[in-house]
Design a protein around this motif. Structure first.
Motif, PDB file in Angstrom:
ATOM      1  N   LYS A  68       0.812  -1.310   0.018  1.00  0.00           N
ATOM      2  CA  LYS A  68       0.012   0.011   0.165  1.00  0.00           C
ATOM      3  C   LYS A  68       0.908   1.258  -0.018  1.00  0.00           C
ATOM      4  O   LYS A  68       0.539   2.341  -0.544  1.00  0.00           O
ATOM      5  CB  LYS A  68      -1.115   0.049   1.191  1.00  0.00           C
ATOM      6  N   ASN A  69       2.078   1.178   0.713  1.00  0.00           N
ATOM      7  CA  ASN A  69       2.677   2.544   0.985  1.00  0.00           C
ATOM      8  C   ASN A  69       4.049   2.174   0.198  1.00  0.00           C
ATOM      9  O   ASN A  69       5.256   2.995   0.543  1.00  0.00           O
ATOM     10  CB  ASN A  69       2.901   2.900   2.210  1.00  0.00           C
ATOM     11  N   LEU A  70       4.327   1.256  -0.503  1.00  0.00           N
ATOM     12  CA  LEU A  70       5.780   0.858  -1.162  1.00  0.00           C
ATOM     13  C   LEU A  70       6.313   2.247  -1.849  1.00  0.00           C
ATOM     14  O   LEU A  70       7.634   2.117  -2.045  1.00  0.00           O
ATOM     15  CB  LEU A  70       5.495  -0.410  -1.747  1.00  0.00           C
ATOM     16  N   SER A  71       5.701   2.905  -2.431  1.00  0.00           N
ATOM     17  CA  SER A  71       5.885   4.075  -3.296  1.00  0.00           C
ATOM     18  C   SER A  71       6.739   5.159  -2.264  1.00  0.00           C
ATOM     19  O   SER A  71       7.521   5.857  -3.051  1.00  0.00           O
ATOM     20  CB  SER A  71       4.955   4.818  -3.992  1.00  0.00           C
ATOM     21  N   GLU A  72       6.606   4.926  -1.146  1.00  0.00           N
ATOM     22  CA  GLU A  72       7.210   5.940  -0.320  1.00  0.00           C
ATOM     23  C   GLU A  72       8.679   5.521   0.259  1.00  0.00           C
ATOM     24  O   GLU A  72       9.284   6.151   1.125  1.00  0.00           O
ATOM     25  CB  GLU A  72       6.502   6.164   1.071  1.00  0.00           C
ATOM     26  N   LEU A  73       9.055   4.160  -0.308  1.00  0.00           N
ATOM     27  CA  LEU A  73      10.121   3.670  -0.189  1.00  0.00           C
ATOM     28  C   LEU A  73      11.313   3.723  -1.342  1.00  0.00           C
ATOM     29  O   LEU A  73      10.908   3.379  -2.386  1.00  0.00           O
ATOM     30  CB  LEU A  73      10.221   2.124   0.207  1.00  0.00           C
ATOM     31  N   THR A  74      12.454   4.285  -1.104  1.00  0.00           N
ATOM     32  CA  THR A  74      13.315   4.634  -2.192  1.00  0.00           C
ATOM     33  C   THR A  74      14.386   3.844  -1.927  1.00  0.00           C
ATOM     34  O   THR A  74      14.808   3.220  -1.027  1.00  0.00           O
ATOM     35  CB  THR A  74      13.612   6.161  -1.991  1.00  0.00           C
ATOM     36  N   VAL A  75      15.133   3.712  -3.027  1.00  0.00           N
ATOM     37  CA  VAL A  75      16.632   2.942  -3.209  1.00  0.00           C
ATOM     38  C   VAL A  75      17.597   4.215  -3.111  1.00  0.00           C
ATOM     39  O   VAL A  75      17.717   5.024  -4.168  1.00  0.00           O
ATOM     40  CB  VAL A  75      16.920   2.257  -4.492  1.00  0.00           C
ATOM     41  N   HIS A  76      18.476   4.223  -2.182  1.00  0.00           N
ATOM     42  CA  HIS A  76      19.584   5.160  -1.727  1.00  0.00           C
ATOM     43  C   HIS A  76      20.754   4.625  -2.335  1.00  0.00           C
ATOM     44  O   HIS A  76      21.122   3.643  -2.050  1.00  0.00           O
ATOM     45  CB  HIS A  76      19.466   5.538  -0.562  1.00  0.00           C
ATOM     46  N   HIS A  77      21.501   5.202  -3.243  1.00  0.00           N
ATOM     47  CA  HIS A  77      22.761   4.978  -3.549  1.00  0.00           C
ATOM     48  C   HIS A  77      23.839   5.408  -2.464  1.00  0.00           C
ATOM     49  O   HIS A  77      24.209   6.529  -2.334  1.00  0.00           O
ATOM     50  CB  HIS A  77      23.251   5.376  -5.040  1.00  0.00           C
ATOM     51  N   ARG A  78      24.741   4.384  -1.863  1.00  0.00           N
ATOM     52  CA  ARG A  78      25.416   4.859  -0.851  1.00  0.00           C
ATOM     53  C   ARG A  78      26.588   5.697  -1.264  1.00  0.00           C
ATOM     54  O   ARG A  78      26.942   6.487  -0.614  1.00  0.00           O
ATOM     55  CB  ARG A  78      26.051   3.460  -0.203  1.00  0.00           C
ATOM     56  N   ASP A  79      26.977   5.453  -2.479  1.00  0.00           N
ATOM     57  CA  ASP A  79      28.193   6.354  -3.063  1.00  0.00           C
ATOM     58  C   ASP A  79      27.594   7.507  -3.882  1.00  0.00           C
ATOM     59  O   ASP A  79      28.508   8.147  -4.375  1.00  0.00           O
ATOM     60  CB  ASP A  79      29.130   5.657  -3.772  1.00  0.00           C
ATOM     61  N   HIS A  80      26.423   7.766  -3.896  1.00  0.00           N
ATOM     62  CA  HIS A  80      25.451   8.538  -4.421  1.00  0.00           C
ATOM     63  C   HIS A  80      25.781   8.553  -6.103  1.00  0.00           C
ATOM     64  O   HIS A  80      25.573   9.635  -6.885  1.00  0.00           O
ATOM     65  CB  HIS A  80      26.182  10.173  -3.936  1.00  0.00           C
ATOM     66  N   ASN A  81      26.381   7.471  -6.658  1.00  0.00           N
ATOM     67  CA  ASN A  81      26.464   7.347  -8.233  1.00  0.00           C
ATOM     68  C   ASN A  81      25.323   6.465  -8.413  1.00  0.00           C
ATOM     69  O   ASN A  81      25.394   5.142  -8.196  1.00  0.00           O
ATOM     70  CB  ASN A  81      27.880   6.900  -8.195  1.00  0.00           C
ATOM     71  N   HIS A  82      24.375   7.175  -9.090  1.00  0.00           N
ATOM     72  CA  HIS A  82      23.206   6.324  -9.803  1.00  0.00           C
ATOM     73  C   HIS A  82      23.644   5.293 -10.921  1.00  0.00           C
ATOM     74  O   HIS A  82      22.939   4.533 -11.088  1.00  0.00           O
ATOM     75  CB  HIS A  82      22.010   7.315 -10.122  1.00  0.00           C
ATOM     76  N   ASP A  83      24.651   5.334 -11.270  1.00  0.00           N
ATOM     77  CA  ASP A  83      25.002   4.553 -12.393  1.00  0.00           C
ATOM     78  C   ASP A  83      25.861   3.325 -11.669  1.00  0.00           C
ATOM     79  O   ASP A  83      26.127   2.412 -12.557  1.00  0.00           O
ATOM     80  CB  ASP A  83      26.077   5.155 -13.479  1.00  0.00           C
ATOM     81  N   CYS A 126      13.064   5.550   3.639  1.00  0.00           N
ATOM     82  CA  CYS A 126      11.661   6.074   3.466  1.00  0.00           C
ATOM     83  C   CYS A 126      12.035   7.579   2.731  1.00  0.00           C
ATOM     84  O   CYS A 126      13.241   7.708   2.535  1.00  0.00           O
ATOM     85  CB  CYS A 126      11.039   6.290   4.594  1.00  0.00           C
ATOM     86  N   LEU A 127      11.137   8.083   2.104  1.00  0.00           N
ATOM     87  CA  LEU A 127      11.236   9.356   1.303  1.00  0.00           C
ATOM     88  C   LEU A 127      11.973  10.520   2.262  1.00  0.00           C
ATOM     89  O   LEU A 127      12.862  11.156   1.838  1.00  0.00           O
ATOM     90  CB  LEU A 127       9.998  10.119   1.076  1.00  0.00           C
ATOM     91  N   TYR A 128      11.599  10.437   3.605  1.00  0.00           N
ATOM     92  CA  TYR A 128      12.083  11.637   4.552  1.00  0.00           C
ATOM     93  C   TYR A 128      13.699  11.058   4.994  1.00  0.00           C
ATOM     94  O   TYR A 128      14.493  12.513   4.807  1.00  0.00           O
ATOM     95  CB  TYR A 128      11.413  11.398   5.937  1.00  0.00           C
ATOM     96  N   CYS A 129      14.099  10.024   5.175  1.00  0.00           N
ATOM     97  CA  CYS A 129      15.413   9.664   5.562  1.00  0.00           C
ATOM     98  C   CYS A 129      16.086  10.055   4.441  1.00  0.00           C
ATOM     99  O   CYS A 129      17.358  10.483   4.392  1.00  0.00           O
ATOM    100  CB  CYS A 129      15.602   8.284   5.985  1.00  0.00           C
ATOM    101  N   HIS A 130      15.657   9.588   3.199  1.00  0.00           N
ATOM    102  CA  HIS A 130      16.469   9.760   1.845  1.00  0.00           C
ATOM    103  C   HIS A 130      16.784  11.192   1.566  1.00  0.00           C
ATOM    104  O   HIS A 130      17.734  11.485   1.262  1.00  0.00           O
ATOM    105  CB  HIS A 130      15.544   9.142   0.550  1.00  0.00           C
ATOM    106  N   ASP A 131      15.649  12.148   1.774  1.00  0.00           N
ATOM    107  CA  ASP A 131      15.872  13.390   1.690  1.00  0.00           C
ATOM    108  C   ASP A 131      16.848  14.154   2.732  1.00  0.00           C
ATOM    109  O   ASP A 131      17.740  14.723   2.239  1.00  0.00           O
ATOM    110  CB  ASP A 131      14.484  14.454   1.879  1.00  0.00           C
ATOM    111  N   ASN A 132      16.881  13.538   3.781  1.00  0.00           N
ATOM    112  CA  ASN A 132      17.825  13.843   4.698  1.00  0.00           C
ATOM    113  C   ASN A 132      19.190  13.503   4.313  1.00  0.00           C
ATOM    114  O   ASN A 132      20.160  14.443   4.490  1.00  0.00           O
ATOM    115  CB  ASN A 132      17.322  13.254   6.120  1.00  0.00           C
ATOM    116  N   GLU A 133      19.285  12.438   3.837  1.00  0.00           N
ATOM    117  CA  GLU A 133      20.870  11.742   3.525  1.00  0.00           C
ATOM    118  C   GLU A 133      21.236  12.682   2.283  1.00  0.00           C
ATOM    119  O   GLU A 133      22.348  13.160   2.176  1.00  0.00           O
ATOM    120  CB  GLU A 133      20.671  10.350   3.156  1.00  0.00           C
ATOM    121  N   HIS A 134      20.503  13.159   1.305  1.00  0.00           N
ATOM    122  CA  HIS A 134      20.964  13.813   0.197  1.00  0.00           C
ATOM    123  C   HIS A 134      21.239  15.330   0.636  1.00  0.00           C
ATOM    124  O   HIS A 134      22.231  16.006   0.200  1.00  0.00           O
ATOM    125  CB  HIS A 134      19.979  13.764  -0.836  1.00  0.00           C
ATOM    126  N   SER A 135      20.227  15.887   1.763  1.00  0.00           N
ATOM    127  CA  SER A 135      20.751  17.262   2.150  1.00  0.00           C
ATOM    128  C   SER A 135      22.257  17.269   2.973  1.00  0.00           C
ATOM    129  O   SER A 135      22.958  18.240   2.940  1.00  0.00           O
ATOM    130  CB  SER A 135      19.693  17.806   3.222  1.00  0.00           C
TER     131      SER A 135
END
Length: 119
Positions: free
Chosen positions: A49-64, A77-86
């Motif tokens: 039901k809420n899986l769209s709010e779970l993201t895949v984060h790249h630890r080294d920030h390289n999406h390739d 989750c979306l919130y922790c992912h945004d925090n990590e990128h900030s």
């Protein structure tokens, strides 16, 4: 819209969006099959039901960088992912972050699995 009605820039942007969507679909599906649906930082659990709010984060920030063993991915989750990128942007821009290093989650959703299965 036909290709004739699009500017060259519009076509390039559309191709880039399609490429990004295809790339994300591949590693997202792999990561969701590989890892439990739990945020690696706040330990929030997810369902279909809420899986769209779970993201895949790249630890080294390289999406390739998408090794098939998933070693460069973590589910956030979306919130922790945004925090990590900030925090990463702060590090790039200022050479440090304002937060201290956050400890990894210690919650284990499978800790009592054997007991639960016996019920």
């Amino acid at each position: 819209m036909s290709n004739q009605g699009q500017s060259k820039l519009d076509r390039v942007l559309e191709q880039a969006r399609e490429y990004k969507a295809q790339r994300e679909k591949g590693y997202r599906e792999q990561a969701l099959k590989m890892y439990p649906w739990i945020c690696g930082r706040c330990t929030r659990e997810f369902t279909h039901k809420n899986l769209s709010e779970l993201t895949v984060h790249h630890r080294d920030h390289n999406h390739d960088n998408n090794p098939s063993d998933g070693s460069n991915w973590e589910l956030l989750c979306l919130y922790c992912h945004d925090n990590e990128h900030s925090r990463y942007e702060e590090l790039v821009q200022y050479g440090h972050t304002s937060e201290s290093k956050q400890q990894a989650a210690t919650y284990n959703p499978f800790a009592d699995l054997k007991a639960m299965l016996k019920k």
